[in-house]
Design an enzyme around this catalytic site. Sequence first.
Site, short mmCIF file in Angstrom:
data_model
loop_
_atom_site.label_atom_id
_atom_site.label_comp_id
_atom_site.label_asym_id
_atom_site.label_seq_id
_atom_site.Cartn_x
_atom_site.Cartn_y
_atom_site.Cartn_z
N ILE A 39 115.30 36.37 114.30
CA ILE A 39 114.42 35.42 113.63
C ILE A 39 115.13 34.07 113.53
O ILE A 39 116.17 33.96 112.87
CB ILE A 39 114.02 35.93 112.24
CG1 ILE A 39 113.39 37.33 112.34
CG2 ILE A 39 113.08 34.95 111.56
CD1 ILE A 39 112.18 37.40 113.27
N GLU A 40 114.56 33.07 114.18
CA GLU A 40 115.22 31.76 114.25
C GLU A 40 114.37 30.65 113.66
O GLU A 40 114.66 29.46 113.85
CB GLU A 40 115.61 31.47 115.70
CG GLU A 40 116.55 32.55 116.26
CD GLU A 40 117.14 32.22 117.61
OE1 GLU A 40 117.21 31.02 117.94
OE2 GLU A 40 117.55 33.16 118.32
N SER A 41 113.31 31.04 112.92
CA SER A 41 112.52 30.07 112.16
C SER A 41 111.86 30.82 111.02
O SER A 41 111.65 32.03 111.11
CB SER A 41 111.47 29.39 113.04
OG SER A 41 110.51 30.32 113.51
#
EC number: 3.2.1.14
Length: 293
Positions: free
Chosen positions: A149-151
């Site tokens: 998960i990068e946002s």
Amino acid sequence: MEKCFNIIPSLLLISLLIKSSNAAGIAVYWGQNGNEGSLQDACNTNNYQFVNIAFLSTFGNGQNPQINLAGHCDPSTNGCTKFSPEIQACQAKGIKVLLSLGGGAGSYSLNSAEEATTLANYLWNNFLGGTSTSRPLGDAVLDGIDFDIESGGQHYDELAKALNGFSQQKVYLSAAPQCPYPDAHLDSAIQTGLFDYVWVQFYNNPQCQYSNGNINNLVNAWNQWTSSQAKQVFLGVPASDAAAPSGGLIPADVLTSQVLPAIKTSPKYGGVMIWDRFNDAQSGYSNAIKGSV
């Protein structure tokens, strides 16, 4: 007296089994380049103990969940079900195969606890031990779910708890946070203590990656991560310069002679994660390090 003599080999066997079950390994991401070869090709190298299928890149906010395996297949025509026998072949070799959520360029979010529960049920029925008439990867039952998960960042702790709640199957949970600690998107999820494997991205983050012969920033960040609730921590590395535009490549000889000796003393050391299969196939990185992991 005879029973006393039998206890020692039994204890040795148990010790060996425990050591074997916790043995270090290499994880790799597969699925984001159509020229990287098949999933079974990756598993047949015998270099990897974990393969993350990347990515389920669309979910939440009222969207229908969708996988995106780049040039490998078209999910809209059920073209990705062809990988079911390959997944099963990998698992037959003892390799854990997980589905990775998110990625760097997806359209995803969880806006409520209800959405987290809905996504957990979808994952269970379409990729794990449940049933559905529209399983994107066919009948193969994956071993678990990876959180890349990068946002955003809300409600992933609730997703982890929901996935952990399916008693019919052990659902392995992994996460791929960035190396600055704590991670901006996954901290609350990791602090649940439910994650079996946390492969930290020690690249594209100058403040905590290897640079010009200096391993100090990396080791300092590593020590922070091993103090977290993660059960096992993996050193995430790029397989080539091309795999990490903002830096972090550790030459294989430096990894084996300097970095691994500095981090393997941790009881939470789990191994190495490589981004990604395409670049690894080009560079031979896993071949160069597998004997030292």
